[in-house]
Motif scaffolding. Sequence first.
Motif, short mmCIF file in Angstrom:
data_model
loop_
_atom_site.label_atom_id
_atom_site.label_comp_id
_atom_site.label_asym_id
_atom_site.label_seq_id
_atom_site.Cartn_x
_atom_site.Cartn_y
_atom_site.Cartn_z
N PRO A 1 1.13 -1.10 -0.06
CA PRO A 1 0.08 0.49 -0.36
C PRO A 1 0.86 1.75 0.07
O PRO A 1 2.12 1.25 0.48
CB PRO A 1 -0.81 -0.26 1.21
N ILE A 2 0.20 2.02 -0.91
CA ILE A 2 0.86 3.31 -0.66
C ILE A 2 0.43 4.06 0.46
O ILE A 2 -0.17 4.87 0.82
CB ILE A 2 0.33 4.42 -1.67
N GLN A 3 1.77 4.06 1.35
CA GLN A 3 1.93 5.18 2.93
C GLN A 3 3.12 5.49 2.87
O GLN A 3 4.31 5.22 2.53
CB GLN A 3 1.64 4.14 3.77
N ASP A 4 2.91 6.77 4.33
CA ASP A 4 4.07 7.28 4.35
C ASP A 4 5.11 6.90 5.61
O ASP A 4 4.12 4.81 5.76
CB ASP A 4 4.04 8.41 5.23
N SER A 5 6.24 6.65 6.05
CA SER A 5 7.15 5.61 6.16
C SER A 5 6.37 6.09 8.12
O SER A 5 5.98 6.64 7.97
CB SER A 5 8.24 6.21 6.33
N THR A 6 6.80 4.58 8.89
CA THR A 6 6.63 5.05 10.38
C THR A 6 7.61 5.75 10.98
O THR A 6 8.67 5.46 10.77
CB THR A 6 6.44 2.92 10.93
N LYS A 7 7.08 6.40 11.86
CA LYS A 7 7.15 7.54 12.72
C LYS A 7 8.16 6.33 14.18
O LYS A 7 7.29 5.78 14.51
CB LYS A 7 6.35 8.37 13.13
N SER A 8 8.95 6.58 14.32
CA SER A 8 9.16 6.16 15.87
C SER A 8 9.21 7.13 16.92
O SER A 8 9.95 8.60 16.65
CB SER A 8 10.70 5.69 15.95
N THR A 9 8.39 7.43 18.02
CA THR A 9 8.11 8.95 18.83
C THR A 9 8.24 7.80 20.11
O THR A 9 8.15 6.80 20.62
CB THR A 9 6.25 9.06 18.84
N ASN A 10 8.09 9.53 20.87
CA ASN A 10 8.32 8.31 22.48
C ASN A 10 6.67 9.10 23.56
O ASN A 10 6.85 10.97 22.74
CB ASN A 10 9.44 9.17 23.27
N ASP A 11 6.00 8.69 24.45
CA ASP A 11 5.11 9.77 25.30
C ASP A 11 5.78 10.64 26.61
O ASP A 11 6.74 9.39 27.17
CB ASP A 11 4.06 9.08 25.01
N VAL A 12 5.54 11.86 26.49
CA VAL A 12 6.26 11.81 27.71
C VAL A 12 5.20 12.68 28.60
O VAL A 12 4.42 13.54 28.23
CB VAL A 12 7.15 13.32 27.13
#
Length: 228
Positions: A26-37
Amino acid sequence: MKENKILVFNNKNNIDMNLKIVSLPPIQDSTKSTNDVDIDGADGTLTEFNKYTSDIKPVECDYQGNDPDKIVRWLRGKGPVIFGNRPDRFYNAEIVNPIPINQIIENQLYNFLVQFKCQPFGYLLDGQDFRTITNGTILNHNKADYISLPIITIYGTGSCIVTINNRNFTITEIGTSITIDSSIQNCYAGKENKINGPYPYLDIGENLITWTGTGVTKVEIKPNWRCI
C-alpha cells in the motif's frame, strides 16, 4: 485508477523473470518512531518524534515457469527496489524472507510473498543524476517532502566556501577535485580533513547554492531528492 503491477529489484523486472505480481505494498508514509512524555501538572502526554524507521513492504507473486532457481537467485539479498504503484522512486531494501523454492518446484504455479524491508525514504529517480550548476543556482523539486542529502563534487584549486540557504561549509583545499557525500558524511579519496562545517543538505522547496573561491572551475551536484 488501475494499478501498474510491476516490480524492479536490482535493475531486473518481474516481466523479464516470468513472474506475475498479484499485489504491491500500500502507498503510505514511512513509520515514525515516537516517545510519549508525561508533563508534570498537565493531563495527557506529549508525543516526541525521534526518527523514521524501516518498513516491511510485502509483494504477492505468482510464478509459472520451469526455472525457479532463477527466481530465487533474483529475490535475495539487498538492493534498490521500485514498486509499480510508485514508479518515480526507489527504496533501499533487503529481502527478509526466504523464497519457498520447494513449493514452486512441486506446483509449477505457486503463489508466494516477498517481504522487502525498506529503509524509510523513497529516492526520486530524477534526482539520481549529477548536474553541473552555476554560482547562484536555485534547486527545487515539487515532490521531495523531506530534507535531502546530496553528493557534491567541486573542481578546481585552492579553497572555497559553499553556501546553501545561508548554511556554509568550507573546503580548505580542493586539490583538483573533491567530492562531499552527505549521506555518509564523508569526502572521497581521503579528504575528510579538507571540509570544515556541517555536511550540506537540501531543504524542502527552494535551495539557493552559491560559493566563493576564485579557483573553482566547476560544481556538480547529485540532489538525492527523497520522500517520506
